[in-house]
Design a protein around this motif. Sequence first.
Motif, PDB file in Angstrom:
ATOM      1  N   PHE A   1      71.856   8.044  27.228  1.00 50.34           N
ATOM      2  CA  PHE A   1      72.313   9.296  26.654  1.00 50.34           C
ATOM      3  C   PHE A   1      71.162  10.279  26.540  1.00 50.34           C
ATOM      4  CE2 PHE A   1      76.118   7.255  24.554  1.00 50.34           C
ATOM      5  CZ  PHE A   1      77.004   7.872  25.409  1.00 50.34           C
ATOM      6  N   GLY A   2      69.986   9.780  26.204  1.00 50.47           N
ATOM      7  CA  GLY A   2      68.825  10.661  26.084  1.00 50.47           C
ATOM      8  C   GLY A   2      68.463  11.313  27.406  1.00 50.47           C
ATOM      9  N   GLN A   3      68.827  10.692  28.521  1.00 56.93           N
ATOM     10  CA  GLN A   3      68.516  11.226  29.833  1.00 56.93           C
ATOM     11  C   GLN A   3      69.706  11.935  30.484  1.00 56.93           C
ATOM     12  OE1 GLN A   3      67.249   7.739  31.924  1.00 56.93           O
ATOM     13  NE2 GLN A   3      65.449   7.454  30.648  1.00 56.93           N
ATOM     14  N   SER A   4      70.859  11.959  29.833  1.00 57.14           N
ATOM     15  CA  SER A   4      72.035  12.577  30.427  1.00 57.14           C
ATOM     16  C   SER A   4      71.987  14.093  30.277  1.00 57.14           C
ATOM     17  CB  SER A   4      73.317  12.029  29.776  1.00 57.14           C
ATOM     18  OG  SER A   4      73.509  12.628  28.525  1.00 57.14           O
ATOM     19  N   ASN A   5      72.908  14.764  30.919  1.00 50.14           N
ATOM     20  CA  ASN A   5      72.992  16.219  30.835  1.00 50.14           C
ATOM     21  C   ASN A   5      73.999  16.675  29.793  1.00 50.14           C
ATOM     22  OD1 ASN A   5      71.047  16.691  32.774  1.00 50.14           O
ATOM     23  ND2 ASN A   5      72.529  16.553  34.451  1.00 50.14           N
ATOM     24  N   GLU A   6      74.648  15.750  29.110  1.00 51.67           N
ATOM     25  CA  GLU A   6      75.621  16.118  28.089  1.00 51.67           C
ATOM     26  C   GLU A   6      74.893  16.552  26.820  1.00 51.67           C
ATOM     27  OE1 GLU A   6      79.013  13.484  27.493  1.00 51.67           O
ATOM     28  OE2 GLU A   6      78.358  12.386  29.265  1.00 51.67           O
TER      29      GLU A   6
ATOM     30  N   ALA B   1      79.056   3.031  16.559  1.00 49.56           N
ATOM     31  CA  ALA B   1      78.959   3.742  17.832  1.00 49.56           C
ATOM     32  C   ALA B   1      77.668   4.565  17.789  1.00 49.56           C
ATOM     33  CB  ALA B   1      80.162   4.651  18.038  1.00 49.56           C
ATOM     34  N   THR B   2      77.231   5.035  18.941  1.00 49.57           N
ATOM     35  CA  THR B   2      76.004   5.827  19.016  1.00 49.57           C
ATOM     36  C   THR B   2      76.339   7.271  19.344  1.00 49.57           C
ATOM     37  OG1 THR B   2      74.763   3.906  19.774  1.00 49.57           O
ATOM     38  CG2 THR B   2      73.767   6.044  20.154  1.00 49.57           C
ATOM     39  N   LEU B   3      75.890   8.189  18.482  1.00 48.77           N
ATOM     40  CA  LEU B   3      76.039   9.626  18.713  1.00 48.77           C
ATOM     41  C   LEU B   3      74.714  10.136  19.263  1.00 48.77           C
ATOM     42  CD1 LEU B   3      77.592  12.345  18.348  1.00 48.77           C
ATOM     43  CD2 LEU B   3      76.519  12.467  16.089  1.00 48.77           C
ATOM     44  N   ALA B   4      74.755  10.749  20.428  1.00 53.39           N
ATOM     45  CA  ALA B   4      73.549  11.306  21.035  1.00 53.39           C
ATOM     46  C   ALA B   4      73.686  12.818  21.145  1.00 53.39           C
ATOM     47  CB  ALA B   4      73.317  10.695  22.418  1.00 53.39           C
ATOM     48  N   ILE B   5      72.634  13.526  20.744  1.00 57.09           N
ATOM     49  CA  ILE B   5      72.624  14.994  20.781  1.00 57.09           C
ATOM     50  C   ILE B   5      71.379  15.419  21.546  1.00 57.09           C
ATOM     51  CG2 ILE B   5      72.602  17.090  19.381  1.00 57.09           C
ATOM     52  CD1 ILE B   5      73.619  15.229  17.043  1.00 57.09           C
ATOM     53  N   ARG B   6      71.549  16.351  22.462  1.00 54.67           N
ATOM     54  CA  ARG B   6      70.435  16.798  23.302  1.00 54.67           C
ATOM     55  C   ARG B   6      70.334  18.314  23.272  1.00 54.67           C
ATOM     56  NH1 ARG B   6      67.791  14.675  28.142  1.00 54.67           N
ATOM     57  NH2 ARG B   6      67.024  16.430  29.341  1.00 54.67           N
TER      58      ARG B   6
ATOM     59  N   SER C   1      66.015  14.883  22.543  1.00 49.01           N
ATOM     60  CA  SER C   1      67.318  14.345  22.149  1.00 49.01           C
ATOM     61  C   SER C   1      67.178  13.487  20.899  1.00 49.01           C
ATOM     62  CB  SER C   1      67.926  13.526  23.286  1.00 49.01           C
ATOM     63  OG  SER C   1      67.098  12.427  23.590  1.00 49.01           O
ATOM     64  N   LEU C   2      68.321  13.214  20.293  1.00 47.33           N
ATOM     65  CA  LEU C   2      68.380  12.456  19.046  1.00 47.33           C
ATOM     66  C   LEU C   2      69.578  11.526  19.117  1.00 47.33           C
ATOM     67  CD1 LEU C   2      67.631  12.185  15.910  1.00 47.33           C
ATOM     68  CD2 LEU C   2      69.419  13.892  15.584  1.00 47.33           C
ATOM     69  N   SER C   3      69.402  10.292  18.652  1.00 49.70           N
ATOM     70  CA  SER C   3      70.509   9.337  18.570  1.00 49.70           C
ATOM     71  C   SER C   3      70.694   8.907  17.126  1.00 49.70           C
ATOM     72  CB  SER C   3      70.227   8.110  19.430  1.00 49.70           C
ATOM     73  OG  SER C   3      70.216   8.430  20.789  1.00 49.70           O
ATOM     74  N   ARG C   4      71.927   8.853  16.689  1.00 51.65           N
ATOM     75  CA  ARG C   4      72.270   8.399  15.344  1.00 51.65           C
ATOM     76  C   ARG C   4      73.422   7.418  15.472  1.00 51.65           C
ATOM     77  NH1 ARG C   4      68.113   9.581  13.200  1.00 51.65           N
ATOM     78  NH2 ARG C   4      68.464   7.390  12.888  1.00 51.65           N
ATOM     79  N   GLY C   5      73.441   6.441  14.594  1.00 50.08           N
ATOM     80  CA  GLY C   5      74.548   5.491  14.561  1.00 50.08           C
ATOM     81  C   GLY C   5      75.697   6.048  13.738  1.00 50.08           C
ATOM     82  N   LEU C   6      76.901   5.944  14.266  1.00 47.03           N
ATOM     83  CA  LEU C   6      78.117   6.342  13.555  1.00 47.03           C
ATOM     84  C   LEU C   6      78.833   5.057  13.155  1.00 47.03           C
ATOM     85  CD1 LEU C   6      80.253   8.382  12.604  1.00 47.03           C
ATOM     86  CD2 LEU C   6      81.215   8.293  14.905  1.00 47.03           C
TER      87      LEU C   6
END
Length: 174
Positions: A57-62, A81-86, A134-139
Amino acid sequence: MKKKGAVELSMTTIIIIVMGITLLSLGLVWIRSVFTDVGEISSGAFEQGESQIAEIFGQSNEEVALSPSEVTMGQGEQETATLAIRNQESGSISISATVEAIAFGGGSADGLICGFDDTGVGNTNTYDLSSGESLSRGLIAKDDGLAIGTYICSVTVSGLADGDKTTSLVVNIE
């Protein structure tokens, strides 16, 4: 002499029984250790897979991604689940996310607890992301007395350059 033959037969029988029980015990101990090792290997594989998903997710374009987008759990259980924000913009942004529990079809979702791993509640801390960072957080979705059915943890990410973005985790309670 007839008595001696009877004693030898019973000694042979006892030795065979003792050897059989010993081999059976050793076999059961070996099988138990094999299953224990298999359990440890599979849990390690799942943990490694989750960390690799977060890296992808950290490398994706989303700009906002959630994985998995659907979970199935039993009553009284919880899933993550993992929430990824870029940040895809050229400058820095300050983002935060909120989550709301919704029952599929408009019913009550009072027994579904949706929260983030950094705060333990329905909103994250505020994070500053530089361009490309990017940032990942657990949901975390937890059942606290729900009926069997389908529910949603609706996540809204605020502070993005294009405005707020919403994504959802579908929670199936079996």
